[in-house]
Scaffold this active site. Structure first.
Site, PDB file in Angstrom:
ATOM      1  N   ARG A 130       0.724  -1.230  -0.022  1.00 25.15           N
ATOM      2  CA  ARG A 130      -0.117  -0.004   0.092  1.00 25.15           C
ATOM      3  C   ARG A 130       0.737   1.169  -0.174  1.00 25.15           C
ATOM      4  NH1 ARG A 130      -3.601   3.017   4.141  1.00 25.15           N
ATOM      5  NH2 ARG A 130      -5.434   3.553   3.108  1.00 25.15           N
ATOM      6  N   ILE A 157      -7.568   7.656  -0.708  1.00 29.31           N
ATOM      7  CA  ILE A 157      -7.368   6.131  -0.836  1.00 29.31           C
ATOM      8  C   ILE A 157      -8.033   5.591   0.503  1.00 29.31           C
ATOM      9  CG2 ILE A 157      -5.237   6.219   0.236  1.00 29.31           C
ATOM     10  CD1 ILE A 157      -4.276   3.780  -0.942  1.00 29.31           C
ATOM     11  N   SER A 158      -8.845   4.663   0.382  1.00 26.61           N
ATOM     12  CA  SER A 158     -10.016   4.053   1.179  1.00 26.61           C
ATOM     13  C   SER A 158      -9.049   3.237   2.327  1.00 26.61           C
ATOM     14  CB  SER A 158     -11.072   3.181   0.642  1.00 26.61           C
ATOM     15  OG  SER A 158     -11.961   3.796  -0.280  1.00 26.61           O
ATOM     16  N   LYS A 159      -9.655   3.298   3.551  1.00 27.39           N
ATOM     17  CA  LYS A 159      -9.168   2.471   4.557  1.00 27.39           C
ATOM     18  C   LYS A 159      -9.026   0.930   4.105  1.00 27.39           C
ATOM     19  CE  LYS A 159     -12.222   3.385   7.892  1.00 27.39           C
ATOM     20  NZ  LYS A 159     -12.530   3.435   9.301  1.00 27.39           N
TER      21      LYS A 159
END
Length: 310
Positions: A130, A156-158
């Site tokens: 990530r 950016i999503s969790k």
């Protein structure tokens, strides 16, 4: 000799011829004296200058006796020491990769503790680095369970939300064809590529579309197809899809996307106000040609789903 002459010259000629007798010394002393007198009679020899070679430096072998001090060799001019370059302020790529693997493992353990049970999803989350999808200044936060900015008012999503949405879309199935709406930085598409045969992803913001291509290139992912376009329209040319994952919240799910879902397929999307209040993660299943079933699940917070391209 007359008396008057004797008075003027007290020594006779015979007395001058007769040398006085010296006291005798030892034999060695007499020989040295003779040799010295002979040497004194000869002229001194002219000595030629002889070049003196520097003595070779010898290194004492271990256990040997100390050598006699040797003549110091001719001094050599010392070159000024060049300063060593400063060490980089960041860890080398290899070291950081090892560290990221460890923190990814801890991230996966947190996901498992929070209820993600599909082994393929957990493996996919562990496989994708990530930190390669966020700004370098945020790399140390890459494996925290938080959304991070990626520019252009997008995030950016969790990790927990990414894993949850993919697990809902899979439902234990092997996915053939998946559509993602909102590529962003490319992270979720990279995770999807580990659980689906083909991944299609659409991004409406051109700089993010270009950035996603750059982020994915080092990973050499062969089964992702990125598209620049309006996500609300979908990708009819590649439909139908086993699963559709929408990474932005609209007041409803666009009908065009519902039509592109295969029968038996599942669509996962946040639905709610674009202000972020009262957004709910929603699962839509297509049970027949003109029939869909909707389930409202978790409270979430996403950026708004918009039409058009920029």
């Amino acid at each position: 000799m007359s008396g008057e002459r004797a008075k003027r010259f007290p020594l006779a000629l015979e007395d001058l011829k007769r040398a006085p007798r010296k006291s005798e010394g030892r034999a060695g002393e007499r020989h040295a004296a003779v040799a010295g007198s002979k040497a004194a009679d000869k002229p001194a020899a002219v000595l030629k200058p002889v070049a003196v070679k520097p003595a070779a430096v010898r290194t004492a072998l271990p256990g040997s006796a100390a050598a006699k001090p040797a003549t110091a060799p001719k001094p050599t001019a010392l070159k000024p020491a060049m300063p060593k370059p400063a060490a980089p302020s960041v860890a080398p790529a290899g070291a950081f990769a090892l560290t990221s693997e460890r923190v990814r493992e801890r991230m996966v353990e947190r996901l498992r503790a929070n209820g993600v049970t599909d082994a393929r999803v957990l493996e996919a989350m562990a496989a994708v680095p990530r930190h390669m999808f966020v700004d370098p200044g945020l790399a140390t936060q890459a494996y925290e369970d938080s959304a991070l900015p990626i520019g252009h008012q997008q995030t950016i999503s969790k990790p927990s939300v990414v894993a949850r949405m993919i697990e809902l879309a899979m439902a234990g199935r092997t996915l053939e064809r998946v559509l993602e709406i909102g590529t962003g930085c490319g992270y979720q598409a990279a995770v999807l590529s580990h659980v689906a045969r083909d991944v299609y992803s659409i991004e409406r913001i051109k700089p993010l579309y270009e950035r996603a291509k750059l982020n994915l290139r080092p990973l050499r992912v062969p089964n992702i197809r990125l598209h620049y376009g309006d996500g609300r329209v979908g990708l009819p040319s590649a439909a139908p899809f086993d699963a559709i994952v929408i990474a932005a919240a609209g007041l409803d799910v666009p009908q065009a996307l519902l039509e592109q879902l295969a029968i038996g397929g599942r669509l996962v999307a946040p639905v709610g106000a674009q202000s972020g209040q009262h957004q709910v993660l929603t699962l839509v299943e297509r049970v027949a040609h003109a029939q869909w079933r909707e389930s409202r699940l978790d409270r979430v917070f996403f950026v708004p789903l918009k039409s058009g391209v920029i």
